[in-house]
Motif scaffolding. Structure first.
Motif, PDB file in Angstrom:
ATOM      1  N   GLY A  18      20.577  66.684  30.897  1.00  0.00           N
ATOM      2  CA  GLY A  18      19.251  66.396  30.369  1.00  0.00           C
ATOM      3  C   GLY A  18      18.121  66.745  31.318  1.00  0.00           C
ATOM      4  O   GLY A  18      16.966  66.357  31.083  1.00  0.00           O
ATOM      5  N   SER A  19      18.422  67.484  32.365  1.00  0.00           N
ATOM      6  CA  SER A  19      17.367  67.874  33.313  1.00  0.00           C
ATOM      7  C   SER A  19      16.441  68.919  32.726  1.00  0.00           C
ATOM      8  O   SER A  19      15.277  69.018  33.129  1.00  0.00           O
ATOM      9  CB  SER A  19      17.998  68.394  34.614  1.00  0.00           C
ATOM     10  OG  SER A  19      18.777  67.376  35.221  1.00  0.00           O
ATOM     11  N   ILE A  20      16.968  69.734  31.825  1.00  0.00           N
ATOM     12  CA  ILE A  20      16.144  70.657  31.041  1.00  0.00           C
ATOM     13  C   ILE A  20      16.598  70.545  29.590  1.00  0.00           C
ATOM     14  O   ILE A  20      17.662  69.981  29.299  1.00  0.00           O
ATOM     15  CB  ILE A  20      16.253  72.122  31.528  1.00  0.00           C
ATOM     16  CG1 ILE A  20      17.686  72.633  31.383  1.00  0.00           C
ATOM     17  CG2 ILE A  20      15.763  72.265  32.957  1.00  0.00           C
ATOM     18  CD1 ILE A  20      17.843  74.105  31.694  1.00  0.00           C
ATOM     19  N   ASP A  21      15.805  71.067  28.674  1.00  0.00           N
ATOM     20  CA  ASP A  21      16.139  71.012  27.258  1.00  0.00           C
ATOM     21  C   ASP A  21      16.958  72.228  26.854  1.00  0.00           C
ATOM     22  O   ASP A  21      16.962  73.261  27.541  1.00  0.00           O
ATOM     23  CB  ASP A  21      14.866  70.938  26.409  1.00  0.00           C
ATOM     24  CG  ASP A  21      14.091  69.657  26.658  1.00  0.00           C
ATOM     25  OD1 ASP A  21      14.736  68.596  26.799  1.00  0.00           O
ATOM     26  OD2 ASP A  21      12.849  69.721  26.727  1.00  0.00           O
ATOM     27  N   GLU A  22      17.620  72.109  25.717  1.00  0.00           N
ATOM     28  CA  GLU A  22      18.452  73.203  25.214  1.00  0.00           C
ATOM     29  C   GLU A  22      17.638  74.491  25.068  1.00  0.00           C
ATOM     30  O   GLU A  22      18.111  75.579  25.402  1.00  0.00           O
ATOM     31  CB  GLU A  22      19.054  72.807  23.866  1.00  0.00           C
ATOM     32  CG  GLU A  22      19.962  73.862  23.249  1.00  0.00           C
ATOM     33  CD  GLU A  22      21.254  74.063  24.031  1.00  0.00           C
ATOM     34  OE1 GLU A  22      21.712  75.230  24.112  1.00  0.00           O
ATOM     35  OE2 GLU A  22      21.794  73.080  24.564  1.00  0.00           O
ATOM     36  N   GLU A  23      16.410  74.369  24.592  1.00  0.00           N
ATOM     37  CA  GLU A  23      15.601  75.578  24.389  1.00  0.00           C
ATOM     38  C   GLU A  23      15.237  76.276  25.704  1.00  0.00           C
ATOM     39  O   GLU A  23      14.923  77.465  25.717  1.00  0.00           O
ATOM     40  CB  GLU A  23      14.330  75.247  23.609  1.00  0.00           C
ATOM     41  CG  GLU A  23      13.339  74.369  24.342  1.00  0.00           C
ATOM     42  CD  GLU A  23      12.103  74.071  23.506  1.00  0.00           C
ATOM     43  OE1 GLU A  23      11.202  74.940  23.475  1.00  0.00           O
ATOM     44  OE2 GLU A  23      12.054  73.000  22.894  1.00  0.00           O
ATOM     45  N   ASP A  24      15.284  75.528  26.817  1.00  0.00           N
ATOM     46  CA  ASP A  24      14.964  76.141  28.109  1.00  0.00           C
ATOM     47  C   ASP A  24      16.034  77.131  28.554  1.00  0.00           C
ATOM     48  O   ASP A  24      15.787  77.966  29.420  1.00  0.00           O
ATOM     49  CB  ASP A  24      14.779  75.055  29.174  1.00  0.00           C
ATOM     50  CG  ASP A  24      13.604  74.144  28.858  1.00  0.00           C
ATOM     51  OD1 ASP A  24      12.614  74.647  28.297  1.00  0.00           O
ATOM     52  OD2 ASP A  24      13.683  72.942  29.157  1.00  0.00           O
ATOM     53  N   ARG A  25      17.221  77.020  27.957  1.00  0.00           N
ATOM     54  CA  ARG A  25      18.275  77.990  28.235  1.00  0.00           C
ATOM     55  C   ARG A  25      17.884  79.375  27.719  1.00  0.00           C
ATOM     56  O   ARG A  25      18.383  80.394  28.197  1.00  0.00           O
ATOM     57  CB  ARG A  25      19.569  77.516  27.557  1.00  0.00           C
ATOM     58  CG  ARG A  25      20.828  78.235  28.010  1.00  0.00           C
ATOM     59  CD  ARG A  25      21.937  78.054  26.973  1.00  0.00           C
ATOM     60  NE  ARG A  25      22.213  76.658  26.695  1.00  0.00           N
ATOM     61  CZ  ARG A  25      23.143  75.944  27.318  1.00  0.00           C
ATOM     62  NH1 ARG A  25      23.872  76.515  28.271  1.00  0.00           N
ATOM     63  NH2 ARG A  25      23.344  74.683  26.984  1.00  0.00           N
ATOM     64  N   GLU A  26      16.969  79.394  26.741  1.00  0.00           N
ATOM     65  CA  GLU A  26      16.593  80.654  26.102  1.00  0.00           C
ATOM     66  C   GLU A  26      15.449  81.368  26.821  1.00  0.00           C
ATOM     67  O   GLU A  26      14.950  82.378  26.330  1.00  0.00           O
ATOM     68  CB  GLU A  26      16.190  80.376  24.650  1.00  0.00           C
ATOM     69  CG  GLU A  26      17.294  79.718  23.834  1.00  0.00           C
ATOM     70  CD  GLU A  26      16.801  79.187  22.502  1.00  0.00           C
ATOM     71  OE1 GLU A  26      15.597  79.375  22.190  1.00  0.00           O
ATOM     72  OE2 GLU A  26      17.603  78.585  21.773  1.00  0.00           O
ATOM     73  N   LEU A  27      15.042  80.870  27.955  1.00  0.00           N
ATOM     74  CA  LEU A  27      13.935  81.500  28.692  1.00  0.00           C
ATOM     75  C   LEU A  27      14.374  82.736  29.467  1.00  0.00           C
ATOM     76  O   LEU A  27      13.544  83.454  30.016  1.00  0.00           O
ATOM     77  CB  LEU A  27      13.293  80.493  29.646  1.00  0.00           C
ATOM     78  CG  LEU A  27      12.669  79.247  28.996  1.00  0.00           C
ATOM     79  CD1 LEU A  27      12.058  78.348  30.065  1.00  0.00           C
ATOM     80  CD2 LEU A  27      11.619  79.644  27.966  1.00  0.00           C
ATOM     81  N   PHE A  28      15.676  82.988  29.528  1.00  0.00           N
ATOM     82  CA  PHE A  28      16.184  84.160  30.259  1.00  0.00           C
ATOM     83  C   PHE A  28      17.492  84.586  29.615  1.00  0.00           C
ATOM     84  O   PHE A  28      18.073  83.882  28.796  1.00  0.00           O
ATOM     85  CB  PHE A  28      16.399  83.829  31.738  1.00  0.00           C
ATOM     86  CG  PHE A  28      17.516  82.853  31.992  1.00  0.00           C
ATOM     87  CD1 PHE A  28      18.801  83.286  32.237  1.00  0.00           C
ATOM     88  CD2 PHE A  28      17.274  81.485  31.953  1.00  0.00           C
ATOM     89  CE1 PHE A  28      19.833  82.387  32.450  1.00  0.00           C
ATOM     90  CE2 PHE A  28      18.299  80.574  32.167  1.00  0.00           C
ATOM     91  CZ  PHE A  28      19.585  81.031  32.418  1.00  0.00           C
ATOM     92  N   TRP A  29      17.938  85.770  29.978  1.00  0.00           N
ATOM     93  CA  TRP A  29      19.267  86.220  29.580  1.00  0.00           C
ATOM     94  C   TRP A  29      19.867  87.059  30.704  1.00  0.00           C
ATOM     95  O   TRP A  29      19.181  87.418  31.668  1.00  0.00           O
ATOM     96  CB  TRP A  29      19.233  86.980  28.258  1.00  0.00           C
ATOM     97  CG  TRP A  29      18.632  88.360  28.294  1.00  0.00           C
ATOM     98  CD1 TRP A  29      19.256  89.532  28.559  1.00  0.00           C
ATOM     99  CD2 TRP A  29      17.269  88.713  28.015  1.00  0.00           C
ATOM    100  NE1 TRP A  29      18.387  90.588  28.484  1.00  0.00           N
ATOM    101  CE2 TRP A  29      17.166  90.116  28.137  1.00  0.00           C
ATOM    102  CE3 TRP A  29      16.133  87.977  27.657  1.00  0.00           C
ATOM    103  CZ2 TRP A  29      15.972  90.801  27.939  1.00  0.00           C
ATOM    104  CZ3 TRP A  29      14.944  88.659  27.454  1.00  0.00           C
ATOM    105  CH2 TRP A  29      14.863  90.050  27.593  1.00  0.00           C
ATOM    106  N   TYR A  30      21.147  87.370  30.553  1.00  0.00           N
ATOM    107  CA  TYR A  30      21.876  88.138  31.561  1.00  0.00           C
ATOM    108  C   TYR A  30      22.034  89.586  31.112  1.00  0.00           C
ATOM    109  O   TYR A  30      22.081  89.893  29.915  1.00  0.00           O
ATOM    110  CB  TYR A  30      23.274  87.556  31.790  1.00  0.00           C
ATOM    111  CG  TYR A  30      23.300  86.125  32.260  1.00  0.00           C
ATOM    112  CD1 TYR A  30      22.972  85.801  33.570  1.00  0.00           C
ATOM    113  CD2 TYR A  30      23.676  85.102  31.387  1.00  0.00           C
ATOM    114  CE1 TYR A  30      23.003  84.479  33.998  1.00  0.00           C
ATOM    115  CE2 TYR A  30      23.703  83.781  31.809  1.00  0.00           C
ATOM    116  CZ  TYR A  30      23.364  83.473  33.111  1.00  0.00           C
ATOM    117  OH  TYR A  30      23.396  82.166  33.531  1.00  0.00           O
ATOM    118  N   ALA A  31      22.139  90.472  32.099  1.00  0.00           N
ATOM    119  CA  ALA A  31      22.468  91.872  31.842  1.00  0.00           C
ATOM    120  C   ALA A  31      23.304  92.373  33.005  1.00  0.00           C
ATOM    121  O   ALA A  31      23.274  91.798  34.099  1.00  0.00           O
ATOM    122  CB  ALA A  31      21.209  92.713  31.682  1.00  0.00           C
TER     123      ALA A  31
END
Length: 321
Positions: free
Chosen positions: A275-288
């Motif tokens: 709960g340190s960040i929200d689920e939507e905060d995972r979508e602020l970046f992606w991998y390549a």
């Protein structure tokens, strides 16, 4: 009798007078025997210097606000003068090696280990050399990304790095090889440093304040790409993520190159689970994993956002290096 027509005098010349003004010569020695010594004492004191020529004054704590303003303004004017409106900002380790360099360092470490098999320092140097060789392909990813941006053909778009060696050198070098301008934002540090030699002359800026450097990293950023890196890379990455998470800054694509590396460094799943960040905060970046994957993802993100980076149809491929 008609009045005499007035004569219009010629304009005065800026630095020419027929008659010298009183202050153009010092007081005469006949009037003051010690005039030379007195004037020397007055004019050699720092108080007599104009403010912008008094280096000691400019570095006092009271003038810090003006120094911060100048740190910001010089970079702003230089980038504007070169017509750079948007940047692809790339961070990564200064310790990232070219593959050939990493191979040579590993060979040297192996020889040293063979000569001193019980030496713990040699053993550590060998482990680090092995890790650096394993990470060295990312130097080529950075180089290819610089080429892709440089070959995109948008004169208002440039790659921007921290100006140092390693990953930053790779990206500036890619743009250099593409014949495109690229920017480096260096920072003055206690130990002397040199910019990498692939930054465009006139676009290597040196800052005193980290805060002003960070501002210029973000201000024109159309994307942020993080190659494997350490404290400095994490600093800039988390700063950008925080600005976007809090909506203090408009969203931009953030791409982390090397999923296996970054998942060890930055456990986003743990932060979500606790709960340190929200689920939507995972979508602020992606991998390549490759430069092409990162670049095409950035272009697709901007097309979807209505802020396309290139003047081309969405289905037209960009030039490859």
């Amino acid at each position: 009798m008609s009045a005499k027509k007035p004569t219009i005098p010629p304009p005065a010349q800026r630095n020419v007078r027929r008659t010298p003004l009183p202050w153009e010569h010092p007081k005469s020695r006949e009037e003051e025997a010690e005039v030379d010594q007195r004037l020397r004492a007055i004019m050699q004191d720092p108080s007599y210097l104009e403010a912008d020529s008094d280096v000691a004054f400019l570095h006092t704590d009271a003038v810090r606000g003006a120094r911060i303003q100048l740190d910001y303004l010089k970079a702003e004017l230089v980038l504007a003068a070169h017509g750079i409106e948007r940047t692809i900002v790339v961070f990564g380790s200064t310790r990232l090696r070219e593959p050939d360099t990493a191979s040579r360092e590993l060979d040297a470490a192996r020889r040293a280990m063979a000569a001193r098999p019980a030496d713990t320092a040699c053993a550590r140097a060998l482990r680090l050399a092995e890790h650096r060789l394993a990470l060295s392909p990312y130097y080529m990813v950075g180089h290819q990304l610089g080429q892709l941006v440089g070959n995109a053909g948008n004169p208002r778009l440039a790659v921007l790095t921290g100006g140092g060696p390693g990953a930053m050198e790779a990206v500036n070098r890619g743009a250099f090889d593409a014949g495109a301008p690229s920017v480096g934002l260096n920072i003055r540090l206690p130990r002397e440093q040199y910019p990498n030699p692939y930054i465009t002359p006139g676009l290597c800026l040196q800052f005193h304040y980290f805060a002003m450097r960070k501002l210029h990293f973000v201000k024109r950023a159309a994307a942020l790409v993080a190659l494997p890196g350490g404290y400095g890379t994490l600093d800039e990455l988390f700063c950008a993520l925080t600005l976007i998470q809090t909506r203090k800054s408009a969203p931009i694509p953030i791409v982390l190159i090397g999923q296996a590396y970054w998942q060890k460094v930055f456990n986003v799943d743990f932060l979500v689970d606790t709960g340190s960040i929200d689920e939507e905060d995972r979508e602020l970046f992606w991998y390549a994993e490759s430069a092409e994957e990162a670049w095409n993802g950035i272009l697709a993100w901007h097309r979807q956002n209505g802020s396309a980076l290139l003047d081309e149809p969405a289905n037209q491929p960009t030039r490859q290096p």
